[in-house]
Design an enzyme around this catalytic site. Sequence first.
Site, PDB file in Angstrom:
ATOM      1  N   GLN A 308      12.353   9.170  -5.793  1.00 43.17           N
ATOM      2  CA  GLN A 308      12.033   8.391  -6.977  1.00 43.17           C
ATOM      3  C   GLN A 308      11.982   9.222  -8.253  1.00 43.17           C
ATOM      4  O   GLN A 308      12.061   8.682  -9.356  1.00 43.17           O
ATOM      5  CB  GLN A 308      10.723   7.636  -6.790  1.00 43.17           C
ATOM      6  N   ARG A 321       4.342   9.797 -13.310  1.00 46.03           N
ATOM      7  CA  ARG A 321       5.103   8.566 -13.565  1.00 46.03           C
ATOM      8  C   ARG A 321       6.580   8.901 -13.709  1.00 46.03           C
ATOM      9  O   ARG A 321       6.956   9.975 -14.169  1.00 46.03           O
ATOM     10  CB  ARG A 321       4.614   7.888 -14.857  1.00 46.03           C
ATOM     11  N   TRP A 324      12.329   7.043 -16.967  1.00 45.88           N
ATOM     12  CA  TRP A 324      13.461   6.142 -16.781  1.00 45.88           C
ATOM     13  C   TRP A 324      14.593   6.478 -17.746  1.00 45.88           C
ATOM     14  O   TRP A 324      14.858   5.773 -18.715  1.00 45.88           O
ATOM     15  CB  TRP A 324      13.007   4.690 -16.937  1.00 45.88           C
ATOM     16  N   ASP A 398      13.292  -1.128 -11.606  1.00 40.02           N
ATOM     17  CA  ASP A 398      11.874  -1.403 -11.863  1.00 40.02           C
ATOM     18  C   ASP A 398      11.664  -2.067 -13.221  1.00 40.02           C
ATOM     19  O   ASP A 398      12.565  -2.161 -14.044  1.00 40.02           O
ATOM     20  CB  ASP A 398      11.101  -0.091 -11.792  1.00 40.02           C
ATOM     21  N   GLU A 401       8.768  -6.649 -16.959  1.00 37.31           N
ATOM     22  CA  GLU A 401       7.638  -7.512 -17.355  1.00 37.31           C
ATOM     23  C   GLU A 401       7.173  -7.257 -18.786  1.00 37.31           C
ATOM     24  O   GLU A 401       6.314  -7.976 -19.298  1.00 37.31           O
ATOM     25  CB  GLU A 401       6.441  -7.277 -16.426  1.00 37.31           C
ATOM     26  N   ASP A 464       3.019  -2.777  -6.712  1.00 38.66           N
ATOM     27  CA  ASP A 464       1.995  -1.735  -6.595  1.00 38.66           C
ATOM     28  C   ASP A 464       0.675  -2.300  -6.078  1.00 38.66           C
ATOM     29  O   ASP A 464      -0.151  -2.782  -6.857  1.00 38.66           O
ATOM     30  CB  ASP A 464       1.761  -1.075  -7.957  1.00 38.66           C
TER      31      ASP A 464
END
Length: 652
Positions: A308, A321, A324, A398, A401, A464
């Site tokens: 990831q 984290r 991206w 991912d 939202e 999550d």
Amino acid sequence: MPFQVPMCTHSSITLIRCIIFKHSVKNPMISIGTGRTNFLSFLGNWRIDDNIDEKIELRNFTIASYLTSDTITFTGDGYSRVWLEKLNAFTSRNVNLTLMIASNQSMVLSLTNNGPDFQYSWLRIAALPEEMVWGGGEQFSHLNLRERSYTRQQFFSVLHPKDQTYPIWTREQGVGRNKSDKITFFADLQTGGGGAYHTTYFPQPSFISSQQYYFHYTGSNYAVMDFSNPIYHEVMFYGNVEQIFFKKEESLMNVVKSLSTYLGTMPPLPDWVTDGMILGVQGGTNVMLQKYKDATDQGVAINGLWIQDWAGQFNTSFGSRLYWNWKWNEQRYPGDIYNSVQGKGYFVKKVDGSDYIIDFGEFKCATVDLTDTTAYNWYKDLVKRNMVDLGLGGWMADFGEYTPVDGVYANGSGFNIHNLYPVLWAKLNREAITERGKDGEIVFWMRAGYSGISAYTTLMWAGDQNVDFDYADGVPSTVVSALSMGMSGTGMTHFDIGGYTTYGALGLQRSAEVLMRSAEMAQFQRLTKLFTLLQNYTNDVIHEYSTNGIPVQRPLFLMYENDKIAQNVKFQYMYGPDLLVAPVIESKATSWKVYLPQGDSWIYLWNNTKYNGGAFVTVTSPIGLPPVFYRQGSTYTNTFTLMSKIKPIKPP
């Protein structure tokens, strides 16, 4: 026409022996109102306040019948003095409801609000007090959306009177999702991110009724489904109302198949996905290869490595984290893709014309405007070059939202694009795979969703969860999420083994028990061998979903509709047509109570004991032996018998 619209003071609309609408002066089916809904976002958590000034019930109606449709005009009376002063003509306030037949739908409703300056519309659907409803997208707390929650206190239980209302708005699901516990309290205190029973990455304005029909709203604007009244369901729409579909069938299974077919089903997974487990690793090449070696040395069948941090990482107060940048980060260097195209107009804008930069959790991101054709194609080409051409077998698409409602888009308003954005994001990823000729080879998965995403994504993911057995946000919630998603027409999903979210200061840390119990649901080491043995069965179940829309994980009542006990079993499911799974979702449990549906006999997988259906049984369930039964007479009996012979290496 298949529905009946009798013209009388107390009217009803019937669809194949099922009353869908009832209208009376005291209980009108249509209302309109004024006010404003405010949206406030931080880190993908949305506070939504419906400030309704007035709700006006439209009690009177007239009917005009045509060859292929009926139009009912609703008007009201008894308005407040304030509104009478505001409006020039009392008769201008009306709503036209047109009922039509369309291909593959039993009834289509179009709602036209002819009144000036009305922001809200409400539609009431007739209900029975004992009726159950399922769906709403991916719900984590309630499978039956008319179910009410009890919070356990030290000496009593508190009933939550309002937790049958479901806002349709994609967002972070929240951390804790239970306003009475400390995890949720501190998450709310820090970021407003505690969530609640209804917060979800994947809402959907659909529900399936135990009266064997589905309701589906085709718009993407904000709506609220309210199931709190015993004699009607009420749906509120903010803004213009798009078409509403109803489909009546003779069984719940056929209702689910119809909804899945309408929304679109995911393709079968690549064969390599069911030939072992995908191991999540990070930390650089050497660490990755060592973890891979450790797993394979222990006999774990590995079919893929989920790396990831391939694009880099940030260290934040929440932990490491992902960065991206959508580009292989050979040395975890800062991202350059945004800088390379800044100024080209590819991103969602603020009203002042600047790029809308959003905090994604102590790192800032711009959101690509997927309503802009040029930006869409640029981003798709980026995925092709940096991911497909690199040889990746899959990835996590991912987020989705955070899309701002006050952003400026090339086509449409933020109020309508916010819920739709995950579908556009899935469509882009799927097209990148298809246009490189890699369908059936690559799998990508998503957590954010909305109506129609199943036509594009190759797999969903639960997001999550907390690393515990909490019913609101731990391992048990993944069972509810999978089943509710299946009842919403999206029949293939998965979750993180052991959960994701930790909160060490409050004692929220992953235990070996949580890891292993969730692995029993998702397969691990010895369980991976069992999963591999199940490959043919699993592939057949997946093909059944892709072809017919029957979800991979199914509530018991979907296959045993006439079994009243099965209707109320929440944390068991059928994995395909023949396997019944009852995950152990409580700490320190060594035995587990299981309901076996009537109409079939059942074989306990681990010792081949036969049980009659229509009864509860209690079986031993140490770690490594999750309660699993198969239906006697299954064509896969030989496979299940082979599975029963793979015993735990170290008996618990």
